[in-house]
Enzyme design. Structure first.
Site, PDB file in Angstrom:
ATOM      1  N   ASP A 139       0.819  -1.207   0.000  1.00 25.53           N
ATOM      2  CA  ASP A 139       0.000   0.000   0.000  1.00 25.53           C
ATOM      3  C   ASP A 139       0.856   1.262   0.000  1.00 25.53           C
ATOM      4  OD1 ASP A 139      -3.000   1.034   0.829  1.00 25.53           O
ATOM      5  OD2 ASP A 139      -1.446   2.216   1.793  1.00 25.53           O
ATOM      6  N   ALA A 168      -5.498   2.160   0.068  1.00 27.93           N
ATOM      7  CA  ALA A 168      -5.535   1.377  -1.171  1.00 27.93           C
ATOM      8  C   ALA A 168      -5.812  -0.090  -0.868  1.00 27.93           C
ATOM      9  CB  ALA A 168      -4.225   1.527  -1.934  1.00 27.93           C
ATOM     10  N   ASP A 169      -5.213  -0.614   0.185  1.00 30.83           N
ATOM     11  CA  ASP A 169      -5.444  -2.006   0.579  1.00 30.83           C
ATOM     12  C   ASP A 169      -6.900  -2.243   0.961  1.00 30.83           C
ATOM     13  OD1 ASP A 169      -3.207  -3.621   0.277  1.00 30.83           O
ATOM     14  OD2 ASP A 169      -2.265  -2.915   2.108  1.00 30.83           O
ATOM     15  N   TYR A 170      -7.402  -1.430   1.878  1.00 32.49           N
ATOM     16  CA  TYR A 170      -8.763  -1.656   2.369  1.00 32.49           C
ATOM     17  C   TYR A 170      -9.798  -1.445   1.263  1.00 32.49           C
ATOM     18  CZ  TYR A 170      -7.295  -2.169   7.216  1.00 32.49           C
ATOM     19  OH  TYR A 170      -6.750  -2.648   8.377  1.00 32.49           O
ATOM     20  N   GLY A 173      -9.856  -4.394  -0.983  1.00 34.44           N
ATOM     21  CA  GLY A 173     -10.591  -5.517  -0.401  1.00 34.44           C
ATOM     22  C   GLY A 173     -12.080  -5.393  -0.641  1.00 34.44           C
TER      23      GLY A 173
END
Length: 424
Positions: A139, A168-170, A173
């Site tokens: 991220d 960006a990661d969350y 997801g």
């Protein structure tokens, strides 16, 4: 038995850290049976600031409601187990480094040959094509490369630093879970499975829609010279603050913002959000401030002559005014006038908050090792198929035997794999 709109959907999750696990947890909340495969030592998030051996806050917060299998996927015996389970699976979630799935024999083409109805969702940092396709990424790196970090302008000393949490990661997801649900619907209509490709880069750019929109009539004379001057600034090793100044010269922020910002109060801070014309007028009514940009005919002039000097004066007046009352006093005044506003909290202050509890945003679970714990609940609800936290995160290898039995292995075969170091 899991309950929810995805009840009966079987998911095999090969992922770690945030994006893939967050996706899997959303699917589990929706009732899918999610089986998470980890290496024998556990995925990295298990040992990130361990509370107990192989148990951490980060892992527990991203893997609730799943079954856990500890297995060495590099071994051919493990590959056979996965292939057996893939025959009856609906979804595969994977976010390994590019090329790893092929090395392990759990890539899309291999698993599709076993189960053509399979929905295979793979997340990578930059996508399967292009010059960065084989590069790994986190991220932090993607924030830097996609403008998120520069747009935030957050500094640590003399250099820019990352946005917290790992947006960006969350967001990826959530995007993965969204795409999987769409693919399940498509399969219901056509009977066909398919591959889904999600990327951290794609999500990070997609969240910046207006900044990543080039309108030729308005931007052709702005963006190219900005990029050229930024290039020159970097060649001269100018500081990040100086580079931001270059950017802002071409994309200046409007001065005199009193309507959409955070104010310091007598005892804290309060955020005020008024983006429409009608809400701006309500802010003025609530505060008694006068904004000369509003004309007698009701129109609003964003940047009238002399506003570069007068705008900061209005801001200073508003800031001084907000410091005369407490946060709660301002919250009541603004609410009475219909202005969206709210106090600044640290996230821990939302535990047991009446709004959090009333909307099911806090759930209580009981972990065999960690004991009772509270965490965020499903972020949305459905009237006909309610979502629910299906249980705590799994202990390392907690469901290995049960899952291998579903793959058709006998107790003796399972013990032989354990003795050979294939499973834990």
């Amino acid at each position: 038995m899991p309950t929810g709109p995805l009840q009966g959907v079987k998911v095999l999750e090969f992922s770690q850290i945030i994006a893939g696990p967050f996706c899997g947890m959303h699917l589990a909340d929706m009732g899918a049976e999610v089986t998470k495969f980890e290496p024998l030592e556990g995925e990295p998030w298990r040992v990130f600031v361990e509370l107990l051996p192989k148990e951490s806050r980060t892992f527990a917060s991203l893997n609730r409601g799943k079954r856990g299998v500890a297995i060495d996927l590099a071994r051919p015996e493990a590959r056979e187990v996965v292939h057996r389970l893939a025959k009856n699976a609906d979804v595969v979630v994977i976010n390994y480094r590019p090329g790893v799935a092929e090395e392990l024999g759990i890539d899309y083409e291999t698993l599709r040959a076993i189960n053509p109805r399979l929905i295979y969702c793979e997340n990578t940092a930059y996508g399967r094509y292009g010059p960065l396709a084989t590069r790994g990424g986190y991220d932090l790196v993607v924030q830097a490369m996609t403008g998120l970090m520069a747009g935030e302008g957050k500094m640590q000393g003399d250099v820019p630093t990352y946005i917290y949490p790992a947006v960006a990661d969350y967001a990826t997801g959530i995007q993965m879970a969204n795409a999987i649900c769409a693919a399940l619907y498509y399969r219901e209509r056509t009977g066909k499975g398919q591959r889904i490709d999600c990327t951290l880069m794609g999500t990070a750019i997609a969240m910046q829609t207006s900044q990543f929109t080039w309108i030729r009539a308005f931007d052709e004379q702005v963006i190219p010279p900005m990029l050229e001057e930024l290039k020159q600034a970097r060649a001269e090793m100018r500081s990040f603050s100086e580079q931001v100044a270059v950017h802002n010269k071409y994309r200046p922020a409007a001065v005199g913002n009193i309507y959409y910002r955070v104010y310091q109060t007598k005892d804290g801070f309060i955020a005020v959000g008024a983006l429409s014309q009608s809400l701006r007028l309500k802010v003025l009514a609530a505060t008694g401030l006068r904004d000369p940009r509003f004309k007698e005919d009701g129109s609003f002039e964003v940047n009238p002559p002399g506003w570069a000097e007068e705008g900061p004066k209005l801001v200073a007046e508003a800031e001084a005014l907000f410091r005369t009352k407490t946060t709660e006093e301002w919250a009541q005044v603004l609410e009475q006038h219909g202005v969206p506003a709210g106090p600044l909290y640290f996230i821990e202050e939302l535990f047991d908050h009446p709004q959090t509890l009333a909307n099911g945003l806090q759930v209580e679970l009981d972990h065999p090792l960690l004991g009772p714990y509270k965490m965020v609940g499903p972020p949305f609800q459905m009237s006909e198929a309610p979502l629910a936290a299906q249980g705590p995160s799994p202990m390392l290898g907690e469901h290995t035997d049960a899952v291998l039995a579903e793959a058709g292995l006998s107790p003796d075969e399972i013990e032989r794999l354990r003795a050979a170091g294939v499973v834990r």
